[in-house]
Scaffold this active site. Structure first.
Site, PDB file in Angstrom:
ATOM      1  N   ILE A 133       4.603  -1.725 -22.928  1.00  0.00           N
ATOM      2  CA  ILE A 133       6.089  -1.756 -23.168  1.00  0.00           C
ATOM      3  C   ILE A 133       6.640  -0.433 -23.609  1.00  0.00           C
ATOM      4  CG2 ILE A 133       6.025  -2.208 -25.619  1.00  0.00           C
ATOM      5  CD1 ILE A 133       7.901  -4.566 -25.237  1.00  0.00           C
TER       6      ILE A 133
ATOM      7  N   HIS B   5      -8.140  -2.991 -26.361  1.00  0.00           N
ATOM      8  CA  HIS B   5      -7.261  -2.897 -25.185  1.00  0.00           C
ATOM      9  C   HIS B   5      -7.722  -1.462 -24.542  1.00  0.00           C
ATOM     10  CE1 HIS B   5      -4.969  -1.996 -28.539  1.00  0.00           C
ATOM     11  NE2 HIS B   5      -4.454  -0.527 -27.810  1.00  0.00           N
TER      12      HIS B   5
ATOM     13  N   HIS C  35      -6.446   1.513 -22.437  1.00  0.00           N
ATOM     14  CA  HIS C  35      -5.182   2.164 -21.931  1.00  0.00           C
ATOM     15  C   HIS C  35      -5.398   2.968 -20.695  1.00  0.00           C
ATOM     16  CE1 HIS C  35      -2.583   2.309 -25.706  1.00  0.00           C
ATOM     17  NE2 HIS C  35      -3.932   2.257 -26.203  1.00  0.00           N
TER      18      HIS C  35
END
Ligand code: 5GP
Ligand code: ZN
Length: 114
Positions: A31, A100, A102
């Site tokens: 985001i 996560h 990236h």
């Protein structure tokens, strides 16, 4: 984990710009991108961080990296290059405690490690 933002994106409860999803992995755009391409690759199962990985997760991790390679091709940054980053814990700069990877590219990285 209904209080986890990434679990909510994976389940569709929260909006996300999802690029890929299967029964094990989801990939969606960050985001607040730090580069023209910034994608997060996450396991669908809530694993808080690298500290919580088990030997049984090795296949899952391999699949996350293979997906990173495919998405790098899809996003047109395979040959120009990119960074794959997993922040872990406070000193690692981890903010969201759902594992996560990236995938960051589309520009030359300026910041050295550390
Ligand atoms: P970390 O610092 O934990 O490695 O990275 C967390 C990343 O998640 C940050 O890059 C941040 O911009 C991203 N992020 C946080 N909340 C959301 C959200 O609600 N949606 C999306 N797509 N990304 C988010
Ligand atoms: Zn989660």
């Amino acid at each position: 984990m209904s209080d986890c933002i990434f679990c909510r994106i994976i389940s569709g409860e929260a909006p996300g710009d999802i690029l890929y999803q299967d029964e094990q992995i989801t990939a969606f755009r960050d985001i607040h991108p730090v580069a023209p391409v910034h994608v997060l690759i996450v396991p669908n199962r809530h694993i808080a961080s690298v500290n919580d990985l088990e030997a049984e997760d090795e296949l899952l991790l391999g699949r996350m990296f293979t997906l990173a390679r495919k998405l790098a091709e899809q996003e047109g940054i395979r040959d120009s290059g990119y960074r794959l980053i997993i922040n872990t814990g406070a000193h690692g700069g981890q903010v969201v405690y759902h594992l996560h990877l990236h995938l960051i590219g589309g520009q030359r990285m300026r910041h050295p490690m550390g």
